[in-house]
Structures are given as structure tokens and as C-alpha cells.
Design a protein around this motif. Structure first.
Motif, PDB file in Angstrom:
ATOM      1  N   ALA A  88     -15.605  -2.497   7.353  1.00 46.13           N
ATOM      2  CA  ALA A  88     -15.820  -1.075   6.751  1.00 46.13           C
ATOM      3  C   ALA A  88     -14.607  -0.703   6.083  1.00 46.13           C
ATOM      4  O   ALA A  88     -14.766   0.479   5.658  1.00 46.13           O
ATOM      5  N   HIS A  89     -13.537  -1.485   5.835  1.00 45.96           N
ATOM      6  CA  HIS A  89     -12.562  -0.800   5.355  1.00 45.96           C
ATOM      7  C   HIS A  89     -12.769  -0.540   3.717  1.00 45.96           C
ATOM      8  O   HIS A  89     -13.436  -1.370   2.958  1.00 45.96           O
ATOM      9  N   PRO A  90     -11.890   0.435   3.292  1.00 42.49           N
ATOM     10  CA  PRO A  90     -12.104   0.686   1.826  1.00 42.49           C
ATOM     11  C   PRO A  90     -11.458  -0.002   0.800  1.00 42.49           C
ATOM     12  O   PRO A  90     -10.693  -0.931   1.145  1.00 42.49           O
ATOM     13  N   ARG A  91     -11.979  -0.132  -0.556  1.00 43.13           N
ATOM     14  CA  ARG A  91     -11.429  -0.759  -1.637  1.00 43.13           C
ATOM     15  C   ARG A  91     -10.233   0.036  -1.926  1.00 43.13           C
ATOM     16  O   ARG A  91     -10.065   1.096  -1.656  1.00 43.13           O
ATOM     17  N   LEU A  92      -9.611  -0.682  -2.671  1.00 43.10           N
ATOM     18  CA  LEU A  92      -8.063  -0.274  -3.332  1.00 43.10           C
ATOM     19  C   LEU A  92      -8.128   0.833  -3.890  1.00 43.10           C
ATOM     20  O   LEU A  92      -7.302   1.927  -3.738  1.00 43.10           O
ATOM     21  N   ASP A  93      -9.390   1.230  -4.900  1.00 43.08           N
ATOM     22  CA  ASP A  93      -9.437   2.463  -5.443  1.00 43.08           C
ATOM     23  C   ASP A  93      -9.678   3.701  -4.527  1.00 43.08           C
ATOM     24  O   ASP A  93      -9.306   5.036  -5.027  1.00 43.08           O
ATOM     25  N   ASP A  94      -9.954   3.700  -3.343  1.00 43.23           N
ATOM     26  CA  ASP A  94     -10.329   4.521  -2.329  1.00 43.23           C
ATOM     27  C   ASP A  94      -9.075   4.679  -1.239  1.00 43.23           C
ATOM     28  O   ASP A  94      -9.067   5.668  -0.431  1.00 43.23           O
ATOM     29  N   VAL A  95      -8.323   4.003  -1.399  1.00 47.90           N
ATOM     30  CA  VAL A  95      -6.935   3.833  -0.463  1.00 47.90           C
ATOM     31  C   VAL A  95      -5.846   4.660  -0.540  1.00 47.90           C
ATOM     32  O   VAL A  95      -5.535   5.012  -1.900  1.00 47.90           O
ATOM     33  N   VAL A  96      -5.530   5.749  -0.082  1.00 41.70           N
ATOM     34  CA  VAL A  96      -4.402   6.896   0.089  1.00 41.70           C
ATOM     35  C   VAL A  96      -3.275   6.090   0.215  1.00 41.70           C
ATOM     36  O   VAL A  96      -2.935   5.449   1.103  1.00 41.70           O
ATOM     37  N   PRO A  97      -2.510   5.985  -0.801  1.00 40.00           N
ATOM     38  CA  PRO A  97      -1.145   5.303  -0.800  1.00 40.00           C
ATOM     39  C   PRO A  97      -0.306   5.616   0.319  1.00 40.00           C
ATOM     40  O   PRO A  97      -0.304   7.088   0.782  1.00 40.00           O
ATOM     41  N   VAL A  98       0.476   4.952   1.072  1.00 41.92           N
ATOM     42  CA  VAL A  98       1.094   5.343   2.113  1.00 41.92           C
ATOM     43  C   VAL A  98       2.431   6.157   1.585  1.00 41.92           C
ATOM     44  O   VAL A  98       3.204   5.607   0.869  1.00 41.92           O
ATOM     45  N   LEU A 109       0.921  -1.284  -0.212  1.00 48.41           N
ATOM     46  CA  LEU A 109       0.150   0.088   0.041  1.00 48.41           C
ATOM     47  C   LEU A 109       0.860   1.202   0.075  1.00 48.41           C
ATOM     48  O   LEU A 109       0.507   2.495   0.069  1.00 48.41           O
ATOM     49  N   ARG A 110       2.146   0.993  -0.433  1.00 41.61           N
ATOM     50  CA  ARG A 110       3.054   2.422  -0.412  1.00 41.61           C
ATOM     51  C   ARG A 110       3.022   2.967  -1.691  1.00 41.61           C
ATOM     52  O   ARG A 110       2.759   2.202  -2.867  1.00 41.61           O
ATOM     53  N   GLU A 111       3.199   4.304  -1.724  1.00 39.46           N
ATOM     54  CA  GLU A 111       2.964   4.981  -3.082  1.00 39.46           C
ATOM     55  C   GLU A 111       4.336   4.197  -4.059  1.00 39.46           C
ATOM     56  O   GLU A 111       5.339   3.912  -3.615  1.00 39.46           O
ATOM     57  N   GLY A 112       3.917   4.269  -5.289  1.00 38.99           N
ATOM     58  CA  GLY A 112       4.938   3.742  -6.193  1.00 38.99           C
ATOM     59  C   GLY A 112       4.353   2.734  -7.159  1.00 38.99           C
ATOM     60  O   GLY A 112       3.194   2.458  -7.078  1.00 38.99           O
ATOM     61  N   PRO A 113       5.112   2.390  -8.188  1.00 34.78           N
ATOM     62  CA  PRO A 113       4.679   1.263  -9.078  1.00 34.78           C
ATOM     63  C   PRO A 113       4.261  -0.121  -8.603  1.00 34.78           C
ATOM     64  O   PRO A 113       3.547  -0.680  -9.290  1.00 34.78           O
ATOM     65  N   GLY A 114       4.531  -0.315  -7.307  1.00 35.90           N
ATOM     66  CA  GLY A 114       4.120  -1.637  -6.706  1.00 35.90           C
ATOM     67  C   GLY A 114       2.844  -1.730  -5.970  1.00 35.90           C
ATOM     68  O   GLY A 114       2.478  -2.465  -5.504  1.00 35.90           O
ATOM     69  N   PHE A 115       2.242  -0.317  -5.847  1.00 32.39           N
ATOM     70  CA  PHE A 115       1.053  -0.201  -5.105  1.00 32.39           C
ATOM     71  C   PHE A 115      -0.130  -1.456  -5.414  1.00 32.39           C
ATOM     72  O   PHE A 115      -0.393  -1.445  -6.820  1.00 32.39           O
ATOM     73  N   GLY A 116      -0.750  -2.143  -4.600  1.00 34.02           N
ATOM     74  CA  GLY A 116      -1.782  -3.132  -5.103  1.00 34.02           C
ATOM     75  C   GLY A 116      -0.924  -4.385  -5.164  1.00 34.02           C
ATOM     76  O   GLY A 116      -1.869  -5.301  -5.280  1.00 34.02           O
ATOM     77  N   ASP A 122     -11.318  -7.104  -1.371  1.00 37.18           N
ATOM     78  CA  ASP A 122     -11.241  -6.117  -2.617  1.00 37.18           C
ATOM     79  C   ASP A 122     -11.396  -6.928  -3.952  1.00 37.18           C
ATOM     80  O   ASP A 122     -10.191  -7.903  -3.977  1.00 37.18           O
ATOM     81  N   ALA A 123     -11.759  -6.697  -4.752  1.00 34.67           N
ATOM     82  CA  ALA A 123     -11.893  -7.439  -6.004  1.00 34.67           C
ATOM     83  C   ALA A 123     -10.529  -7.340  -6.828  1.00 34.67           C
ATOM     84  O   ALA A 123     -10.169  -8.071  -7.581  1.00 34.67           O
ATOM     85  N   ARG A 124     -10.051  -6.051  -6.714  1.00 32.31           N
ATOM     86  CA  ARG A 124      -8.604  -5.993  -7.494  1.00 32.31           C
ATOM     87  C   ARG A 124      -7.540  -6.611  -6.932  1.00 32.31           C
ATOM     88  O   ARG A 124      -6.971  -7.393  -7.746  1.00 32.31           O
ATOM     89  N   THR A 125      -7.273  -6.752  -5.672  1.00 28.33           N
ATOM     90  CA  THR A 125      -6.344  -7.553  -5.129  1.00 28.33           C
ATOM     91  C   THR A 125      -6.784  -9.061  -5.215  1.00 28.33           C
ATOM     92  O   THR A 125      -5.899  -9.893  -5.409  1.00 28.33           O
ATOM     93  N   ALA A 126      -7.952  -9.544  -5.022  1.00 29.05           N
ATOM     94  CA  ALA A 126      -8.317 -10.730  -5.042  1.00 29.05           C
ATOM     95  C   ALA A 126      -7.489 -11.859  -4.390  1.00 29.05           C
ATOM     96  O   ALA A 126      -6.997 -12.811  -4.965  1.00 29.05           O
TER      97      ALA A 126
END
Length: 467
Positions: free
Chosen positions: A173-183, A91-98, A151-155
Motif C-alpha cells: 500500500a505504499h505511495p508512488r514517488l510522485d505522492d511521497v512527501v520528501p523527508v 527520499l530527502r528533500e533536495g536535488p537528489g530526491f528519487g 514505483d515506475a520512476r525509480t524502476a
């Protein structure tokens, strides 16, 4: 049960996420393992992350699922009893996010989770307990980053479907990946960001955080302890009391020791507590100047209060396990400095008298800032390094004449004097006669200091453009 005879640390597709295969020694009584063994594990590639707190999570029912949580610290997770399915999401910002990694953990397998990587665990056996070591104390005001485990994207391929799992209302209640602000990535923090070196560091390290004294007083123990160091990857101390003559007064002595010695001690303690490298800047004034070409292993022998306080600050900064103390000399940069003064005198038709028996090399603030960035990137062995511009050592008188010449003025207008004659009748601290450094040690790290004459010509030309 046996995990084999050898410890193994192996990487995963998420940078920094490591899986540890642990030897488990079993007999008729049960089993034993080394859950945390600093020397062996770091030798295998585990970061020496400095754990300060251990937590245990006991899970009664099969299918108990916790996460996905990304904490602002590193942790080592291992199973004490039972088995768990683990899932980790970058969940860190960058190309590996997700990116996702999964692994089944038992007593014979552990995982090192770096800051910002979300982790979740699902129990596969009843009465499962797993423990985790973290390198920062839990605080109620520290923010986590969360992700919906379904989350469907991480599956994530949960062995037990989430609709059959035991989960908390909060996790649901945690958000989906599209709504996560990267660390956000951790960045170095520069203390003294409004000073001469601080302004040069802003150009050399634009990604860093910069704090002026009004933002964080490094001499305030409570403020230093309360600061959120988890956002930072390194500490750069560019603060200093630099009034060499003023330090000889009662008030100046107190201020010099507070800023130059007590401040570094507090920052070294913070660096030690939070596992951060520390860069500290020192001075040629830690030497008496009775000889030149100073090496890093030369015993310090400061003549005045300023040099004494900086020498004490060096000892304090060395309390950080990973530290680089950069001694420098004759700093030149933005604001009032010797070169700027000589350039102005040349333009105004003033003929200065300049000390000719103090010898050293200029250090341009941009060059020192480049050295700070260099040690943070290269990470040479901890210790003291001498940093100045290269080239032949010169006196202040030589530098003044060269500035006049570069400014188009007659260098013969500059007259020489001795330190004793210059100081006669005025309060002046003692100064080292020789301030030139041996630069072999910093050169050996791959840093090539620029020639001072070359950089002086560029600097004076810029001063002329700004006039």
C-alpha cells in the motif's frame, strides 16, 4: 569464504550512503567477521553514529521483500547468513530526491544508510538473516516515510519480480514517488529563541528551529527527554539566567543554578544520547578579573553566584562529545542594554556616572550569532572558545563617552566612578575588573571578530533611526 584482509568504506551516488567491504575470516569450522568496529570503521570514513539498538530480520523464503522504508535515524545493515539484494532511494528533500543505488549484500558487505534514505531488501537465499544497528530507540510515535518498491520512476531492478515476491500488505500500500512527501532536512534547534541572542540567531540562522521556554523548558528533565530530537542536527543553548545581582538572593541562587547549570546538563545528556553537537554560551564572569587578556585554558575563578552557576554549566555542557562552549562578554543587542541606555540618557539630557575600572570588549549579539553559525559550519575541535568583538579593550566609562559622542552629545557629560563607589549602599554582586579575552583560538578557526568601535557606530546610528 574470505572478504580480503582489509576493511574498505566506499561512497555511493547517494550522499551519505556508504558501502562497507568487510574482511571475513573462514576455515573449516565456518567464518568470523567484525560486524561493528568503531575505531577501524570511523578511521575509514564511517560516521561515528552512536548505535543504541540492534535488530535482526530473519527471512525464511527466497524473494522476501521488505520496504521501501525511510526511518528517522541512521543505521548500519549487514548480513549474518544468506544473501540479499538491497535497494536504496534518496527520499530527502533536495536535488537528489528519487536517486537510486542497488547492491548485493552478503556477510562480506554491509551498508550505512543515513536518515531519510529509503531502504529495501530482497532475499536471494533461503533462511537469510540480516542485522541492523540504529542510533535511536524505536518509538511507536515516530513517523516513517514510505515508497512503493515497484514505483515506475525509480524502476528498481529487482532480481525476483515483485509479483513473485513475498511482501506484506502494508508494503503493497505504499505511495508512488510522485505522492511521497520528501523527508525534511534536519536543522539546528535554538533554545531560548526569544532572548537577545535568540533574536540575533533568527537573523543569522533562519533555517533553524527556535524554541522559547514555553515551548521547551530546558530545566524539565521529562520534557527534555520527551522532545523529538531526531528533527535536529545540532542543539544551541541560548537560555540563561542573567540577573547578576538577583542571583545573590536565595530565590535567585536557585534559579541561576537551575537554568545555568542543571539545564545544560540535561541538554548535554540529550546531545550525547542522540549524537548531536551542542553549542553553549558562557560568560566572562567565570573569571575573577584579576588579570586581563583571558585565555581559554585559564582556570576559572568566579566571584559570584551567577559566574559560579555558569562555570558549572560549562562543565555540564562538556559532557556532550561534540561541544563548543562560547564564552562572551558585555553582550549588546535588541532590548534593554548598556548602549541603548546611554543613548537615551544622552537624548534626555541626563548626565550619567559610569564605572571606569571595569575593562573589556563589547560583544554584539549579531557577532555572537555569527560565531555560533561559524562553529556549526566549520566544526572546529570541541572545547571552549572566547568570542567578543575585536579592537582595543575599553572601560564602561569609555564606551559611555563614545556613545554620547556618536549621538551628537558632549562626552564630557559622562563622569567616571569606581565599582566600589557605584555599588555603595545597594545590593550588588561582585564583578570581574578585567573581562577582555584573548581571541587567538577563535581566530585560528577562521572567524575574524569585527572591531567593536565600528559596530558600535553602526548600532548607535540604528538606535537614532528608531528614535
Amino acid at each position: 569464504m574470505s572478504g580480503g584482509n582489509g576493511l574498505r568504506v566506499r561512497p555511493t551516488s547517494i550522499p551519505g550512503l556508504l558501502v562497507l567491504d568487510l574482511p571475513v575470516h573462514a576455515d573449516g569450522r565456518g567464518w568470523f567477521k567484525e560486524n561493528w568496529q568503531r575505531e577501524k570503521m570511523t578511521a575509514q570514513g564511517l560516521p561515528d553514529f552512536g548505535p543504541v539498538q540492534q535488530n535482526v530480520s530473519f527471512n525464511d523464503a527466497v524473494g522476501t521483500t521488505r520496504g521501501v522504508h525511510a526511518e528517522p535515524w541512521d543505521k548500519l545493515v549487514s548480513v549474518a547468513t544468506g544473501r540479499v539484494f538491497g535497494a536504496w532511494v534518496d527520499l530527502r528533500e533536495g536535488p537528489g530526491f528519487g536517486a537510486v543505488v542497488t547492491e548485493e549484500l552478503g556477510p562480506d558487505r554491509a551498508v550505512f544508510v543515513p536518515r531519510g534514505v529509503g531502504n529495501a531488501y530482497q532475499t536471494l537465499e533461503p533462511a537469510t538473516a540480516y542485522a541492523y544497528l540504529v542510533n535511536a530507540h524505536w518509538r511507536p510515535d515516530v513517523a516513517y516515510t514510505f515508497l512503493d518498491a515497484g514505483d515506475a520512476r525509480t524502476a528498481i531492478p529487482w532480481p525476483i519480480p515483485l509479483e513473485q515476491a513475498v511482501r506484506s500488505e502494508r508494503d503493497l500500500a505504499h505511495p508512488r514517488l510522485d505522492d511521497v512527501v520528501p523527508v525534511p532536512a534536519r536543522t539546528p534547534v535554538v533554545l531560548g529563541g526569544d532572548g537577545r541572542l535568540g533574536r540575533a540567531l533568527r537573523r543569522a540562522m533562519p533555517e533553524a528551529a527556535f524554541l522559547a521556554r514555553g515551548d521547551l523548558d530546558v530545566t524539565d528533565a521529562a520534557a527534555v527527554a520527551a522532545h523529538d530530537w531526531s528533527r535536529h542536527s545540532a542543539i544551541v543553548n541560548a537560555t540563561a539566567y542573567t540577573d547578576v545581582d538577583g542571583a545573590e538572593s536565595a530565590a535567585g541562587r536557585e534559579a541561576a543554578w537551575r537554568v545555568n547549570a542543571s539545564g545544560p546538563a540535561l541538554l548535554a545528556a540529550a546531545a550525547r544520547a542522540h549524537g548531536l553537537p551542542l553549542v553553549a554560551v558562557s560568560t566572562d564572569y567565570v573569571f575573577d578579573g584579576s588579570r586581563g587578556d583571558h585565555r581559554e585554558d585559564e582556570p576559572v575563578a568566579p566571584l559570584g553566584v551567577y559566574g559560579q552557576s555558569k562555570a558549572a554549566g560549562e562543565l555540564a555542557a562538556a559532557g556532550a562529545p561534540e561541544h563548543w562552549i562560547l564564552r562572551t562578554s558585555w553582550l549588546v543587542g535588541e532590548g534593554r542594554d548598556f548602549v541603548r541606555t546611554m543613548r537615551e540618557l544622552a537624548a534626555r539630557g541626563v548626565d550619567p556616572v559610569v564605572v571606569a575600572d571595569q575593562v573589556g570588549r563589547l560583544t554584539f549579539a549579531d557577532e555572537l550569532a555569527r560565531a555560533v553559525r561559524h562553529v556549526l559550519e566549520v566544526r572546529p575541535p570541541a572545547g571552549v572558545y572566547h568570542v567578543s568583538n575585536g579592537g582595543a579593550a575599553r572601560s564602561w566609562f569609555d564606551v559611555a563617552r563614545r556613545v554620547f559622542e556618536l549621538a551628537g552629545a558632549d562626552p564630557e557629560r559622562v563622569s567616571p566612578t569606581s565599582t566600589a563607589e557605584y555599588a555603595a549602599g545597594r545590593p550588588a554582586a561582585p564583578r570581574p575588573a578585567r573581562s577582555d579575552f584573548d581571541l587567538a583560538k577563535i581566530r585560528a578557526t577562521g572567524f575574524a571578530p569585527r572591531d567593536q568601535d565600528e559596530q558600535l557606530a553602526e548600532y548607535v546610528a540604528r538606535l537614532g533611526d528608531d528614535a
